[in-house]
Design an enzyme around this catalytic site. Structure first.
Site, PDB file in Angstrom:
ATOM      1  N   CYS A 165      42.163  40.878  33.743  1.00 31.18           N
ATOM      2  CA  CYS A 165      41.869  40.033  32.588  1.00 31.18           C
ATOM      3  C   CYS A 165      40.416  39.561  32.615  1.00 31.18           C
ATOM      4  O   CYS A 165      39.735  39.557  31.589  1.00 31.18           O
ATOM      5  CB  CYS A 165      42.823  38.839  32.535  1.00 31.18           C
ATOM      6  SG  CYS A 165      44.543  39.304  32.238  1.00 31.18           S
ATOM      7  N   THR A 166      39.949  39.186  33.788  1.00 35.69           N
ATOM      8  CA  THR A 166      38.556  38.767  33.926  1.00 35.69           C
ATOM      9  C   THR A 166      37.625  39.929  33.584  1.00 35.69           C
ATOM     10  O   THR A 166      36.655  39.754  32.836  1.00 35.69           O
ATOM     11  CB  THR A 166      38.286  38.243  35.350  1.00 35.69           C
ATOM     12  OG1 THR A 166      39.155  37.123  35.591  1.00 35.69           O
ATOM     13  CG2 THR A 166      36.846  37.816  35.526  1.00 35.69           C
TER      14      THR A 166
END
Length: 157
Positions: free
Chosen positions: A45-46
């Site tokens: 996600c990052t």
């Protein structure tokens, strides 16, 4: 039922990290990119959101408003946004209403058997509120097809 290109985008109202209500219907007249992601502070996600951050000019040049959406609380998302210097809006779908409307909720997220986590998904919505691109990643570790997103946005202008 899966949401597909050609359908009207389901409306929603969620809180952003500044505690403001944001409704999709208020963005009519703008191209919108919805980025559903499972959880803040996780590796993929990052990577995904930082890729958007680093390429925000592509979205700005396409006159597109980017909205990142997860089931995290707005407080968690605020910290995530600050730590990653994200330059677009993050919305908290803590009650899972938007994720349910777009049919992107896992019954059981593969990691740690969590229920009610959003799948990684992207929807490009045109100025009239019609979905022009829809992608739901089959595996949480997969990133969306950023080239297809950009091609869709280029075709809208």
């Amino acid at each position: 039922m899966n949401i597909a290109a050609g359908q009207a985008a389901p409306d929603f109202t969620l809180y952003d990290t500044g505690k403001n209500k944001i409704s999709l219907h208020d963005l009519k007249g703008q191209n919108v990119v919805l980025l559903f992601f499972p959880l803040a502070f996780t590796g993929v996600c990052t990577k995904e959101l930082c890729s958007v951050r680093d390429n925000i000019s592509l979205y700005n040049n396409a006159n597109a408003t980017v909205l990142g959406i997860s089931v995290d609380s707005l407080y968690v998302l605020n910290k995530f946004k600050d730590e990653q210097a994200l330059n677009f809006t993050l919305l908290s779908d803590f009650n899972k209403s938007a994720s349910a409307a777009y049919n992107v909720l896992y019954d059981v997220f593969p990691a740690f058997e969590m229920q009610g986590v959003s799948k990684r998904a992207v929807f490009v919505i045109d100025k009239e509120g019609v979905i022009k691109y829809a992608e739901v990643c089959a595996v949480p570790a997969d990133l969306p097809d950023f080239d297809a997103i950009q091609a869709t946005l280029a075709a809208l202008n």
